[in-house]
Design a protein around this motif. Structure first.
Motif, short mmCIF file in Angstrom:
data_model
loop_
_atom_site.label_atom_id
_atom_site.label_comp_id
_atom_site.label_asym_id
_atom_site.label_seq_id
_atom_site.Cartn_x
_atom_site.Cartn_y
_atom_site.Cartn_z
N LYS A 57 0.77 -1.22 0.00
CA LYS A 57 -0.08 -0.15 -0.02
C LYS A 57 0.86 1.12 -0.07
CE LYS A 57 -3.66 2.30 0.32
NZ LYS A 57 -4.87 2.47 -0.62
N SER A 58 1.83 1.31 0.85
CA SER A 58 2.77 2.41 0.87
C SER A 58 3.43 2.68 -0.63
CB SER A 58 3.84 2.06 1.77
OG SER A 58 4.80 3.07 1.75
N LEU A 59 4.06 1.55 -1.26
CA LEU A 59 4.49 1.64 -2.53
C LEU A 59 3.47 2.20 -3.63
CD1 LEU A 59 7.43 1.07 -3.56
CD2 LEU A 59 6.67 -1.14 -4.33
N GLU A 60 2.33 1.68 -3.24
CA GLU A 60 1.32 2.27 -4.32
C GLU A 60 0.92 3.66 -4.27
OE1 GLU A 60 -3.73 2.22 -4.40
OE2 GLU A 60 -2.59 0.21 -3.96
N LEU A 61 1.17 4.09 -3.07
CA LEU A 61 1.07 5.69 -2.79
C LEU A 61 2.20 6.26 -2.89
CD1 LEU A 61 -0.83 5.29 0.77
CD2 LEU A 61 -2.13 6.08 -1.27
N SER A 62 3.34 5.80 -2.74
CA SER A 62 4.60 6.57 -2.73
C SER A 62 5.57 5.58 -3.72
CB SER A 62 5.26 6.79 -1.57
OG SER A 62 4.46 7.64 -0.71
N PRO A 63 5.48 5.42 -5.20
CA PRO A 63 6.32 4.61 -5.97
C PRO A 63 7.86 4.64 -5.98
CG PRO A 63 4.37 5.66 -7.06
CD PRO A 63 4.59 6.55 -5.93
N ASP A 64 8.13 5.92 -5.38
CA ASP A 64 9.59 5.93 -5.24
C ASP A 64 10.20 5.64 -4.14
OD1 ASP A 64 9.81 6.96 -7.59
OD2 ASP A 64 9.50 8.99 -7.08
N ASN A 65 9.28 4.91 -3.21
CA ASN A 65 9.72 4.29 -1.76
C ASN A 65 10.64 3.51 -2.00
OD1 ASN A 65 9.88 3.49 0.80
ND2 ASN A 65 7.55 3.56 1.41
N SER A 66 11.92 3.55 -1.84
CA SER A 66 13.00 2.34 -1.69
C SER A 66 12.78 1.36 -0.74
CB SER A 66 14.49 2.93 -2.09
OG SER A 66 14.44 3.78 -1.11
N ASN A 67 12.56 2.09 0.44
CA ASN A 67 12.56 1.16 1.58
C ASN A 67 11.69 0.18 1.39
OD1 ASN A 67 13.15 0.71 4.48
ND2 ASN A 67 10.98 1.16 4.66
N ALA A 68 10.35 0.42 1.01
CA ALA A 68 9.22 -0.58 1.00
C ALA A 68 9.71 -1.46 -0.11
CB ALA A 68 8.03 0.19 0.30
N LYS A 69 10.37 -1.21 -1.20
CA LYS A 69 10.78 -2.21 -2.16
C LYS A 69 11.58 -3.11 -1.48
CE LYS A 69 10.43 0.95 -6.03
NZ LYS A 69 10.93 1.88 -6.99
N GLU A 70 12.78 -2.59 -0.61
CA GLU A 70 13.80 -3.43 0.30
C GLU A 70 13.09 -4.55 0.98
OE1 GLU A 70 16.54 -0.91 1.71
OE2 GLU A 70 17.31 -0.22 -0.25
N MET A 71 12.02 -3.85 1.57
CA MET A 71 11.49 -4.60 2.79
C MET A 71 10.28 -5.83 2.26
SD MET A 71 12.54 -3.62 5.75
CE MET A 71 11.44 -4.82 6.60
N LEU A 72 9.87 -5.44 0.97
CA LEU A 72 9.00 -6.45 0.44
C LEU A 72 10.01 -7.58 -0.03
CD1 LEU A 72 6.60 -4.18 -1.60
CD2 LEU A 72 6.13 -6.01 0.20
N GLU A 73 11.22 -7.40 -0.50
CA GLU A 73 12.10 -8.38 -1.01
C GLU A 73 12.81 -9.17 0.39
OE1 GLU A 73 13.25 -9.62 -3.78
OE2 GLU A 73 11.57 -8.42 -4.57
N LYS A 74 12.76 -8.56 1.31
CA LYS A 74 13.02 -9.28 2.80
C LYS A 74 12.02 -9.97 3.16
CE LYS A 74 15.13 -7.90 7.06
NZ LYS A 74 15.94 -6.90 7.81
N ILE A 75 10.83 -9.49 3.24
CA ILE A 75 9.33 -10.28 3.71
C ILE A 75 9.64 -11.50 2.63
CG2 ILE A 75 7.04 -10.40 3.76
CD1 ILE A 75 7.41 -7.45 4.71
N LYS A 76 9.63 -11.56 1.24
CA LYS A 76 9.59 -12.63 0.53
C LYS A 76 10.39 -13.53 0.92
CE LYS A 76 9.86 -13.50 -4.50
NZ LYS A 76 10.13 -13.11 -5.85
#
Length: 481
Positions: A455-474
């Motif tokens: 949801k954070s990434l949807e609202l803020s597409p440039d959120n690099s932290n969210a991208k990194e954390m999603l990989e970590k959760i995966k």
């Protein structure tokens, strides 16, 4: 005695009695407030002064300067004022400007050698206003405080600029390092000698420079950090070295700071016109940021004030139109991220001068205190009551800070509830959902954390932290499958 003279004397007596009673009432209110702040934030020691219309209307000392030695804070206690030091450095710079030895428009290359080409057009005014765009020297692990100055600058010169010169405000310690070196180049004195001679000539042990927080001095307050695991205060041994003296190195007693303010008010250090030019807002190119020449500009009930804070523990602020100055010094508090020092200034200002009562700022302080001292259900209820009365007030940043404060102090479940509230209050904020996701991740609720990072990434597409954390959760979820 004639009746008219008697009536006049009686009026003067009653007026004096009324003023003394009002002053006692204000002092009692401040005492009660500060004692409450100290209790909630578990502050080891503190000192506070209020100067109004050129007179000290409040001066008091609280708690311990040294917990290990059970040494009380008193008039002789010298507090580390951290970045509040920058105010003194700024005055020192303007003293040179006033005597024609320096200009705001001077490029720093006029005084400093071996600078990269892209730094050449940085001016003195850009250093004072944090609009230089220079790389911040404290942000790089490979630039140790213990390195010689020339080696530091050689390494720093290889780092990228942060932004175009003059475009915006970004707090930066390189700026004040360079101001110190410029002062030394012009005066032929060390930075410390110049400042002490021109602003504290008779201070003796009441004002001195020391950026080694672990070094204990006879009258110095020990700087403490709260250890969450041990649930107790520990001495801070951080040492940023002499090169940072212009940014964070002043140690000063409250009484000496009061004298400094008096000299500033009476135009001892600077002429009135020079002093007021120091408080003018800098014209940032982005037309958004607001900061003066070394001084923060803070609106309180739409009335501007000028000053700075340091170490999340000290603050100095002048309400020039109201002729009020407030100085707050402390040596640690449990919740360092909540800007207690600024809240103290704003609250005390409201007690001293009713025109400085800012409902939004006071409500924010109450929200902080409620979440720290009340059960989570009660604090949430109080928050919603404030919002009901003032639906236009936005507390997104405050709720986010409170959430992290609770999370960092072992109250993870309460933090989750605060972050959940923040997403409900600010459903279009990618940052709010990012923080909520982090709290769920820390609670090992990976699926819900994933949903909120998405949801954070949807609202803020440039959120690099969210991208990194999603990989970590995966990776975490794949281990479980």
């Amino acid at each position: 005695m004639k009746k008219s003279i008697f009536v006049a004397l009686l009026f003067i007596f009653n007026l004096s009695f009324s003023q003394n009673k009002e002053r006692r009432s204000t002092e009692e209110q401040i005492d009660q407030y500060i004692e409450n702040v100290i209790e909630i934030n578990e502050i080891p020691g503190a000192a506070l002064a209020v100067i109004k219309d050129g007179k000290i209307i409040y001066e008091n000392y609280f708690g311990k300067a040294n917990l290990e030695e059970n040494k009380a804070v008193d008039k002789n206690t010298a507090f580390k004022i951290f970045s509040t030091t920058k105010l003194i450095t700024s005055v020192g710079v303007f003293q040179l400007i006033e005597t024609g030895k320096l200009s705001l428009e001077d490029p720093i290359s006029k005084y400093l050698e071996n600078l990269p080409q892209e730094w050449q057009e940085t001016k003195v005014k850009n250093l004072l206003t944090h609009s230089s765009g220079l790389p911040d020297i404290v942000q790089f692990e490979d630039i140790s405080f213990s390195l010689p100055y020339t080696e530091k600058i050689s390494l720093l010169a290889k780092k990228p600029m942060q932004f175009e010169i003059g475009n915006q405000y970004r707090y930066n310690q390189t700026n004040y390092l360079f101001l110190a070196k410029i002062i030394e180049k012009i005066t032929g004195q060390s930075f410390e000698e110049y400042i002490l001679k021109n602003q504290f000539p008779d201070a003796k042990s009441n004002a001195f420079f020391l950026s080694n927080f672990g070094q204990i001095t006879p009258n110095g307050a020990v700087r403490y950090n709260y250890n969450i695991e041990n649930k107790k205060y520990e001495k801070n041994n951080y040492n940023s070295g002499p090169d940072s003296h212009s940014a964070n190195g002043l140690n000063i007693t409250l009484s000496e700071f009061i004298k400094w303010n008096k000299n500033l008010d009476k135009d001892v250090y600077l002429k009135k016109e020079t002093k007021y030019s120091m408080w003018q807002p800098f014209p940032f190119a982005n037309n958004t940021d607001r900061f003066a020449y070394g001084w923060e500009i803070v609106p309180v009930n739409k009335i501007l004030s000028y000053g700075f804070t340091g170490g999340n523990e000290t603050a100095f602020r002048k309400f020039t139109n109201n002729d009020v100055t407030i100085i707050f010094l402390s040596n640690g508090h449990k919740y360092s991220s909540l800007y207690v020092q600024s809240q103290v200034i704003n609250h005390v200002a409201s007690l001293v001068d009713k025109t400085l009562t800012d409902g939004y700022l006071l409500a924010g302080e109450k929200i902080n205190q409620d979440f720290l001292k009340l059960e989570i259900s009660a604090s949430l209820k109080n928050y919603l009551a404030i919002k009901k009365n003032h639906p236009d007030w936005n507390f997104e940043y405050r709720l986010n800070t409170i959430g992290y404060t609770l999370m960092n102090n072992g109250r993870l479940n309460d933090a989750i509830k605060v972050f959940e509230l923040n997403t409900k209050e600010n459903p279009k904020s990618g940052g709010a959902f990012d923080s909520l996701a982090e709290s769920y991740f820390n609670d090992n609720q990976f699926e819900i954390a994933k949903q909120n990072y998405e949801k954070s990434l949807e609202l803020s597409p440039d959120n690099s932290n969210a991208k990194e954390m999603l990989e970590k959760i995966k990776r975490q979820l794949s281990k479980k499958s």
